[in-house]
Motif scaffolding. Structure first.
Motif, PDB file in Angstrom:
ATOM      1  N   THR A 110       0.832  -1.198   0.000  1.00 24.34           N
ATOM      2  CA  THR A 110       0.000   0.000   0.000  1.00 24.34           C
ATOM      3  C   THR A 110       0.873   1.257   0.000  1.00 24.34           C
ATOM      4  OG1 THR A 110      -0.124   0.090   2.425  1.00 24.34           O
ATOM      5  CG2 THR A 110      -1.834  -1.189   1.269  1.00 24.34           C
ATOM      6  N   ALA A 111       0.218   2.393  -0.260  1.00 21.22           N
ATOM      7  CA  ALA A 111       0.912   3.682  -0.266  1.00 21.22           C
ATOM      8  C   ALA A 111      -0.082   4.774   0.108  1.00 21.22           C
ATOM      9  CB  ALA A 111       1.511   3.963  -1.647  1.00 21.22           C
ATOM     10  N   PRO A 112       0.402   5.944   0.496  1.00 20.22           N
ATOM     11  CA  PRO A 112      -0.503   7.068   0.747  1.00 20.22           C
ATOM     12  C   PRO A 112      -1.285   7.409  -0.519  1.00 20.22           C
ATOM     13  CG  PRO A 112       1.706   7.542   1.560  1.00 20.22           C
ATOM     14  CD  PRO A 112       1.809   6.298   0.745  1.00 20.22           C
ATOM     15  N   ALA A 113      -2.524   7.836  -0.345  1.00 17.87           N
ATOM     16  CA  ALA A 113      -3.399   8.122  -1.475  1.00 17.87           C
ATOM     17  C   ALA A 113      -3.690   9.610  -1.565  1.00 17.87           C
ATOM     18  CB  ALA A 113      -4.699   7.339  -1.342  1.00 17.87           C
ATOM     19  N   VAL A 114      -3.710  10.135  -2.784  1.00 17.91           N
ATOM     20  CA  VAL A 114      -3.968  11.564  -3.000  1.00 17.91           C
ATOM     21  C   VAL A 114      -5.047  11.728  -4.065  1.00 17.91           C
ATOM     22  CG1 VAL A 114      -3.014  13.797  -3.688  1.00 17.91           C
ATOM     23  CG2 VAL A 114      -1.614  12.191  -2.367  1.00 17.91           C
ATOM     24  N   LEU A 115      -6.102  12.436  -3.702  1.00 16.45           N
ATOM     25  CA  LEU A 115      -7.152  12.804  -4.637  1.00 16.45           C
ATOM     26  C   LEU A 115      -6.701  14.049  -5.393  1.00 16.45           C
ATOM     27  CD1 LEU A 115     -10.173  11.878  -5.203  1.00 16.45           C
ATOM     28  CD2 LEU A 115     -10.827  13.868  -3.837  1.00 16.45           C
ATOM     29  N   VAL A 116      -6.835  14.036  -6.704  1.00 14.09           N
ATOM     30  CA  VAL A 116      -6.435  15.160  -7.554  1.00 14.09           C
ATOM     31  C   VAL A 116      -7.702  15.758  -8.163  1.00 14.09           C
ATOM     32  CG1 VAL A 116      -4.999  15.921  -9.481  1.00 14.09           C
ATOM     33  CG2 VAL A 116      -4.271  13.970  -8.064  1.00 14.09           C
ATOM     34  N   VAL A 117      -7.939  17.044  -7.929  1.00 17.76           N
ATOM     35  CA  VAL A 117      -9.200  17.659  -8.334  1.00 17.76           C
ATOM     36  C   VAL A 117      -8.946  18.723  -9.406  1.00 17.76           C
ATOM     37  CG1 VAL A 117     -11.354  18.681  -7.567  1.00 17.76           C
ATOM     38  CG2 VAL A 117     -10.008  17.285  -5.981  1.00 17.76           C
ATOM     39  N   HIS A 118      -9.639  18.570 -10.518  1.00 21.99           N
ATOM     40  CA  HIS A 118      -9.435  19.421 -11.680  1.00 21.99           C
ATOM     41  C   HIS A 118     -10.060  20.808 -11.522  1.00 21.99           C
ATOM     42  CE1 HIS A 118     -13.630  18.728 -12.817  1.00 21.99           C
ATOM     43  NE2 HIS A 118     -13.440  17.428 -12.811  1.00 21.99           N
ATOM     44  N   GLU A 119      -9.842  21.634 -12.533  1.00 22.84           N
ATOM     45  CA  GLU A 119     -10.405  22.978 -12.585  1.00 22.84           C
ATOM     46  C   GLU A 119     -11.874  22.884 -13.005  1.00 22.84           C
ATOM     47  OE1 GLU A 119      -6.259  24.389 -14.650  1.00 22.84           O
ATOM     48  OE2 GLU A 119      -7.505  22.707 -15.256  1.00 22.84           O
ATOM     49  N   ASN A 120     -12.448  23.964 -13.454  1.00 22.89           N
ATOM     50  CA  ASN A 120     -13.889  24.000 -13.748  1.00 22.89           C
ATOM     51  C   ASN A 120     -14.214  23.566 -15.168  1.00 22.89           C
ATOM     52  OD1 ASN A 120     -12.800  26.240 -15.050  1.00 22.89           O
ATOM     53  ND2 ASN A 120     -14.553  27.563 -14.628  1.00 22.89           N
ATOM     54  N   ARG A 121     -13.475  22.558 -15.658  1.00 28.88           N
ATOM     55  CA  ARG A 121     -13.664  22.153 -17.060  1.00 28.88           C
ATOM     56  C   ARG A 121     -13.481  20.664 -17.277  1.00 28.88           C
ATOM     57  NH1 ARG A 121      -8.825  26.156 -17.735  1.00 28.88           N
ATOM     58  NH2 ARG A 121     -10.105  26.943 -16.055  1.00 28.88           N
ATOM     59  N   GLY A 122     -13.439  19.891 -16.196  1.00 24.70           N
ATOM     60  CA  GLY A 122     -13.323  18.452 -16.330  1.00 24.70           C
ATOM     61  C   GLY A 122     -11.890  17.947 -16.298  1.00 24.70           C
ATOM     62  N   LEU A 123     -11.762  16.654 -16.448  1.00 27.37           N
ATOM     63  CA  LEU A 123     -10.471  15.971 -16.311  1.00 27.37           C
ATOM     64  C   LEU A 123      -9.652  16.121 -17.592  1.00 27.37           C
ATOM     65  CD1 LEU A 123      -8.599  14.132 -14.666  1.00 27.37           C
ATOM     66  CD2 LEU A 123      -9.919  12.170 -15.508  1.00 27.37           C
ATOM     67  N   ASN A 124      -8.941  17.234 -17.689  1.00 30.85           N
ATOM     68  CA  ASN A 124      -8.153  17.506 -18.890  1.00 30.85           C
ATOM     69  C   ASN A 124      -6.752  16.892 -18.779  1.00 30.85           C
ATOM     70  OD1 ASN A 124      -6.508  19.337 -17.405  1.00 30.85           O
ATOM     71  ND2 ASN A 124      -7.986  20.980 -17.746  1.00 30.85           N
ATOM     72  N   PRO A 125      -5.963  16.913 -19.852  1.00 34.69           N
ATOM     73  CA  PRO A 125      -4.651  16.266 -19.849  1.00 34.69           C
ATOM     74  C   PRO A 125      -3.699  16.800 -18.777  1.00 34.69           C
ATOM     75  CG  PRO A 125      -5.352  16.642 -22.095  1.00 34.69           C
ATOM     76  CD  PRO A 125      -6.347  17.354 -21.225  1.00 34.69           C
ATOM     77  N   TYR A 126      -3.772  18.073 -18.451  1.00 31.86           N
ATOM     78  CA  TYR A 126      -2.899  18.631 -17.411  1.00 31.86           C
ATOM     79  C   TYR A 126      -3.147  17.949 -16.071  1.00 31.86           C
ATOM     80  CZ  TYR A 126      -2.203  22.014 -13.561  1.00 31.86           C
ATOM     81  OH  TYR A 126      -1.920  22.613 -12.356  1.00 31.86           O
ATOM     82  N   ILE A 127      -4.415  17.750 -15.703  1.00 36.89           N
ATOM     83  CA  ILE A 127      -4.733  17.138 -14.418  1.00 36.89           C
ATOM     84  C   ILE A 127      -4.334  15.665 -14.409  1.00 36.89           C
ATOM     85  CG2 ILE A 127      -6.590  16.567 -12.809  1.00 36.89           C
ATOM     86  CD1 ILE A 127      -5.808  19.514 -12.804  1.00 36.89           C
ATOM     87  N   LYS A 128      -4.516  14.987 -15.531  1.00 38.00           N
ATOM     88  CA  LYS A 128      -4.035  13.606 -15.618  1.00 38.00           C
ATOM     89  C   LYS A 128      -2.528  13.546 -15.379  1.00 38.00           C
ATOM     90  CE  LYS A 128      -7.414  11.730 -18.919  1.00 38.00           C
ATOM     91  NZ  LYS A 128      -7.570  11.159 -20.284  1.00 38.00           N
ATOM     92  N   ASP A 129      -1.808  14.511 -15.933  1.00 45.95           N
ATOM     93  CA  ASP A 129      -0.362  14.532 -15.756  1.00 45.95           C
ATOM     94  C   ASP A 129       0.008  14.783 -14.303  1.00 45.95           C
ATOM     95  OD1 ASP A 129       2.215  14.444 -17.366  1.00 45.95           O
ATOM     96  OD2 ASP A 129       2.492  16.308 -16.257  1.00 45.95           O
ATOM     97  N   VAL A 130      -0.750  15.639 -13.618  1.00 43.51           N
ATOM     98  CA  VAL A 130      -0.501  15.870 -12.195  1.00 43.51           C
ATOM     99  C   VAL A 130      -0.646  14.558 -11.422  1.00 43.51           C
ATOM    100  CG1 VAL A 130      -1.371  17.004 -10.110  1.00 43.51           C
ATOM    101  CG2 VAL A 130      -1.126  18.312 -12.224  1.00 43.51           C
ATOM    102  N   ALA A 131      -1.671  13.772 -11.757  1.00 43.96           N
ATOM    103  CA  ALA A 131      -1.850  12.475 -11.103  1.00 43.96           C
ATOM    104  C   ALA A 131      -0.657  11.564 -11.369  1.00 43.96           C
ATOM    105  CB  ALA A 131      -3.143  11.825 -11.579  1.00 43.96           C
TER     106      ALA A 131
END
Length: 311
Positions: A110-131
């Motif tokens: 197991t590992a620590p878990a982090v929720l990544v929350v996008h801007e006001n436009r949905g799950l765009n490629p930038y947010i996927k990259d942050v994950a």
């Protein structure tokens, strides 16, 4: 407490070979446009006035509009990570949510878990990259798409904004609350939950910190507004709040929010990055400030490592 940080950097466009000096008014107008305060026609009309200064409205628009080919720091097929799409139940929201789950490939248990929350436009490629960036350094990262009930991120930010605006806000919030519970209890999670979000996502992190203070173990809102007044006094932290000094809209909400955090003796630290705009961490637009973004990100990783590791 609030800290001021490194000196201002010049504004450059990642979309052009040479830097373009973008007037601050253009950044401010883009923020208003991106958050629905003015429409696209008014935004372009205002930019048109800048041509009198020898600037092309089309060049400024191109610099401010995301170019997601530039935002990939970690490839989706990086050998150190595994990425899949997963669904989760959201009975108080839209019934079902869906998100982008990225885990370290070498994860033994197991590992620590982090929720990544996008801007006001949905799950765009930038947010996927942050994950993917989070998974690359050892976290289990999950980035839900608020637009899943409407068919998912459409591949276009303008359309994504319109789609997200059309969805019921309370149900979107319920979906992220459900996503947080799903991730905290995930078999690959060590039971410690963090959340990082940007713009609207920053608001969601503040909301999670208020609505589930005993569930969220660490939150990092980037230029996010606070939760509803009725919830703010529930925040315990720890929180690390990241602000851009030129972000007048969000910064105007901070003094009142900070007063509540102080009154509650909440565990928090706030960083103000000088000379940068709202969205400075997003490396796909002309608002990107590389030095400040890197400093903020390294602080974010260290913060999660401090609060999410099982002792």
């Amino acid at each position: 407490m609030t800290e001021n940080n490194i000196k201002p950097t010049s504004n450059t466009s990642p979309n052009d070979a040479a830097p373009i000096a973008i007037p601050q008014e253009a950044f401010d107008w883009y923020d208003e446009y991106a958050h629905g305060i003015i429409d696209r026609r008014e935004f372009l009309k205002r930019l048109g006035g800048l041509t009198l200064l020898g600037l092309s409205a089309s060049a400024i628009t191109a610099a401010l509009t995301p170019n997601y080919a530039l935002a990939e720091q970690i490839s989706f097929n990086d050998p150190d990570i595994t990425a899949t799409f997963e669904t989760f139940p959201s009975p108080q929201g839209h019934g079902e949510g869906r998100g982008y789950l990225v885990v370290p490939k070498a994860l033994a248990s197991t590992a620590p878990a982090v929720l990544v929350v996008h801007e006001n436009r949905g799950l765009n490629p930038y947010i996927k990259d942050v994950a993917r960036r989070l998974a690359k350094v050892g976290f289990v990262a999950f980035a839900p798409d608020a637009l899943h009930p409407a068919g998912g991120y459409p591949g276009n930010d303008d359309q994504g904004r319109a789609m997200q605006k059309a969805l019921e806000r309370s149900k979107i919030e319920a979906d992220f609350l459900a996503a947080a519970l799903y991730l905290k209890d995930h078999p690959l999670s060590n039971g410690k939950l963090g959340a990082v979000g940007f713009c609207f996502g920053g608001y969601i992190v503040n909301m999670l910190a208020a609505a589930m203070p005993n569930t969220l173990d660490a939150g990092v809102p980037f230029y996010g507004t606070p939760a509803a007044e009725s919830l703010r006094d529930k925040v315990k932290g720890p929180l690390m709040l990241q602000f851009a000094s030129l972000d007048k809209r969000v910064n105007a909400t901070w003094p009142e929010y900070e007063a509540v955090l102080k009154a509650q003796n909440a565990d928090y630290i706030a960083h103000m990055y000088d000379g940068v705009n709202h969205g400075f961490h997003n490396d796909s637009t002309g608002r990107y400030a590389p030095a400040e973004a890197e400093l903020a990100w390294q602080r974010t990783i260290a913060f999660f490592q401090q609060h999410l590791e099982v002792s």
